[in-house]
Design a protein around this motif. Structure first.
Motif, mmCIF file in Angstrom:
data_model
loop_
_atom_site.group_PDB
_atom_site.id
_atom_site.type_symbol
_atom_site.label_atom_id
_atom_site.label_comp_id
_atom_site.label_asym_id
_atom_site.label_seq_id
_atom_site.Cartn_x
_atom_site.Cartn_y
_atom_site.Cartn_z
ATOM 1 N N TRP A 96 0.826 -1.208 0.000
ATOM 2 C CA TRP A 96 0.000 0.000 0.000
ATOM 3 C C TRP A 96 0.860 1.258 0.000
ATOM 4 O O TRP A 96 0.457 2.288 -0.523
ATOM 5 C CB TRP A 96 -0.937 0.002 1.197
ATOM 6 C CG TRP A 96 -2.029 -1.021 1.092
ATOM 7 C CD1 TRP A 96 -2.613 -1.478 -0.052
ATOM 8 C CD2 TRP A 96 -2.646 -1.715 2.160
ATOM 9 N NE1 TRP A 96 -3.550 -2.421 0.241
ATOM 10 C CE2 TRP A 96 -3.608 -2.588 1.606
ATOM 11 C CE3 TRP A 96 -2.501 -1.700 3.532
ATOM 12 C CZ2 TRP A 96 -4.403 -3.428 2.368
ATOM 13 C CZ3 TRP A 96 -3.298 -2.535 4.294
ATOM 14 C CH2 TRP A 96 -4.239 -3.380 3.708
ATOM 15 N N ALA A 97 2.045 1.191 0.603
ATOM 16 C CA ALA A 97 2.916 2.372 0.684
ATOM 17 C C ALA A 97 3.678 2.636 -0.607
ATOM 18 O O ALA A 97 4.142 3.747 -0.817
ATOM 19 C CB ALA A 97 3.913 2.210 1.831
ATOM 20 N N CYS A 98 3.786 1.647 -1.468
ATOM 21 C CA CYS A 98 4.593 1.797 -2.679
ATOM 22 C C CYS A 98 3.935 2.796 -3.636
ATOM 23 O O CYS A 98 2.826 2.571 -4.117
ATOM 24 C CB CYS A 98 4.762 0.446 -3.374
ATOM 25 S SG CYS A 98 5.811 0.548 -4.831
ATOM 26 N N PRO A 99 4.620 3.911 -3.952
ATOM 27 C CA PRO A 99 4.001 4.935 -4.801
ATOM 28 C C PRO A 99 3.909 4.552 -6.274
ATOM 29 O O PRO A 99 3.147 5.158 -7.018
ATOM 30 C CB PRO A 99 4.923 6.147 -4.626
ATOM 31 C CG PRO A 99 6.242 5.573 -4.281
ATOM 32 C CD PRO A 99 5.947 4.321 -3.498
ATOM 33 N N VAL A 100 4.646 3.532 -6.701
ATOM 34 C CA VAL A 100 4.634 3.152 -8.124
ATOM 35 C C VAL A 100 4.072 1.747 -8.339
ATOM 36 O O VAL A 100 4.171 1.198 -9.433
ATOM 37 C CB VAL A 100 6.049 3.254 -8.736
ATOM 38 C CG1 VAL A 100 6.501 4.692 -8.817
ATOM 39 C CG2 VAL A 100 7.042 2.399 -7.978
ATOM 40 N N ASN A 101 3.488 1.163 -7.298
ATOM 41 C CA ASN A 101 2.884 -0.176 -7.365
ATOM 42 C C ASN A 101 3.872 -1.226 -7.864
ATOM 43 O O ASN A 101 3.534 -2.073 -8.697
ATOM 44 C CB ASN A 101 1.630 -0.168 -8.232
ATOM 45 C CG ASN A 101 0.531 0.666 -7.634
ATOM 46 O OD1 ASN A 101 0.385 0.716 -6.417
ATOM 47 N ND2 ASN A 101 -0.223 1.348 -8.473
#
Length: 166
Positions: A67-72
């Motif tokens: 969920w924290a990953c900004p680039v999925n």
């Protein structure tokens, strides 16, 4: 209102002399340098953001990293024990380490390894079993180069053999 741009009038002799003067100045007192990669590599601090490792024993499958990953770039994979563990697609990952910061139990941690070459796109996908230990890489560097500035603002280059790194 349009403004006409004209070519500056420069004497070719003074232009060349000016360029040679810059070259001599950089030779005598350099303000920048180039390392000879891969024979030399730059020194990095211990908290440098590199490849990410996951300690599966600590992981609680909370999905916070994904969920924290900004680039999925993080995908959760189901393990035979029914839990989900993260895997990373390094062709998308920007090494921001938001996932490491978001992990409530500290199962994700970073390494200082950041320069890797992949033979194909499929090899950039790290599944949970691939993330259990730091990636294996051939470090061909003979020297580690650290650069700093002294109190006068002069560039100071420190070249250390790999075993001497502090």
């Amino acid at each position: 209102m349009a403004k006409k741009v004209t070519q500056p009038k420069v004497n070719p002799v003074t232009g060349h002399l000016s360029a040679l003067a810059v070259g001599v100045k950089e030779f005598v007192k350099p303000t920048r340098f180039t390392i000879q990669y891969p024979r030399e590599r730059r020194w990095v601090v211990d908290r440098f953001r590199g490849f990410i490792v996951n300690d599966i024993e600590k992981c609680i499958s909370c999905f916070q990293c994904a969920w924290a990953c900004p680039v999925n770039a993080i995908f959760m994979y189901r393990a035979p024990n029914g839990k989900f563990y993260p895997g990373i697609r390094y062709e998308q990952c920007i090494l921001c380490h938001f996932c490491v910061d978001a992990c409530p139990v500290g199962s994700l941690y970073g390494t200082t390894i950041s320069d890797g070459a992949f033979p194909n796109l499929e090899s950039t996908i790290f599944k949970p079993e691939d993330m259990a230990q730091p990636p294996q890489w051939d470090d061909e560097a003979e020297y580690v180069v650290k650069y700093d500035f002294d109190e006068n603002g002069n560039l100071r280059i420190i070249k250390m053999r790999k075993g001497e790194v502090k």
